[in-house]
Write a protein that holds these residues in place. Structure first.
Motif, PDB file in Angstrom:
ATOM      1  N   GLY A 132       3.819  37.283  23.233  1.00 36.21           N
ATOM      2  CA  GLY A 132       4.130  37.058  21.820  1.00 36.21           C
ATOM      3  C   GLY A 132       3.084  36.198  21.136  1.00 36.21           C
ATOM      4  O   GLY A 132       2.662  36.491  20.008  1.00 36.21           O
ATOM      5  N   GLN A 133       2.641  35.134  21.823  1.00 37.20           N
ATOM      6  CA  GLN A 133       1.597  34.286  21.255  1.00 37.20           C
ATOM      7  C   GLN A 133       0.286  35.058  21.100  1.00 37.20           C
ATOM      8  O   GLN A 133      -0.423  34.892  20.102  1.00 37.20           O
ATOM      9  N   HIS A 188       7.169  33.093  31.817  1.00 42.98           N
ATOM     10  CA  HIS A 188       6.573  32.889  30.487  1.00 42.98           C
ATOM     11  C   HIS A 188       5.762  34.088  29.995  1.00 42.98           C
ATOM     12  O   HIS A 188       5.121  34.003  28.943  1.00 42.98           O
ATOM     13  N   LEU A 206       1.502  27.570  29.432  1.00 41.05           N
ATOM     14  CA  LEU A 206       2.252  28.690  30.003  1.00 41.05           C
ATOM     15  C   LEU A 206       1.538  29.331  31.192  1.00 41.05           C
ATOM     16  O   LEU A 206       2.136  30.118  31.922  1.00 41.05           O
ATOM     17  N   GLU A 264       6.539  37.035  28.635  1.00 40.33           N
ATOM     18  CA  GLU A 264       6.899  37.565  27.308  1.00 40.33           C
ATOM     19  C   GLU A 264       6.549  36.583  26.195  1.00 40.33           C
ATOM     20  O   GLU A 264       6.068  36.986  25.132  1.00 40.33           O
ATOM     21  N   GLU A 265       6.773  35.299  26.422  1.00 35.75           N
ATOM     22  CA  GLU A 265       6.398  34.286  25.429  1.00 35.75           C
ATOM     23  C   GLU A 265       4.883  34.294  25.218  1.00 35.75           C
ATOM     24  O   GLU A 265       4.397  34.241  24.080  1.00 35.75           O
ATOM     25  N   PHE A 266       4.134  34.386  26.312  1.00 35.04           N
ATOM     26  CA  PHE A 266       2.676  34.407  26.222  1.00 35.04           C
ATOM     27  C   PHE A 266       2.199  35.643  25.469  1.00 35.04           C
ATOM     28  O   PHE A 266       1.327  35.558  24.605  1.00 35.04           O
TER      29      PHE A 266
END
Length: 95
Positions: free
Chosen positions: A21-22, A15, A82, A17-19
């Motif tokens: 991004g957020q 997670h 995440l 990259e998702e984190f």
């Protein structure tokens, strides 16, 4: 006297990259707040931690901006869905 923070977040490896991004979404909102000075999103070389930094003209400006971040689901304490362990947040004052 400026007020700032540095926060170490520990998202699950799948997670990161998702984190990140957020974090950039929250950073973009922070840039629009009164008293904003700077923001940063960093990842440690080993990828184990995402480090966020921010600086504001005053603690009051930070607290107001933090409310906007809370509305986006970002808080300085606790865990997001995440993260695999609690984040560590350090608040700072310039001298």
């Amino acid at each position: 006297m400026s007020f700032g923070f540095v926060a170490f977040h520990y998202p699950a490896p799948e997670h990161v990259e998702e984190f990140v991004g957020q974090c950039h979404q929250v950073a973009e909102a922070a840039r629009k707040q009164p008293g904003f000075l700077s923001v940063g999103v960093w990842v440690t070389e080993d990828g184990d931690a995402v480090v966020t930094t921010g600086a504001y003209e005053s603690e009051e400006a930070f607290r107001a901006a933090a409310e906007v971040a809370r509305e986006m689901g970002a808080t300085p304490d606790g865990l997001s869905d995440l993260e695999i362990k609690p984040r560590r947040v350090h608040f700072l004052r310039s001298r």
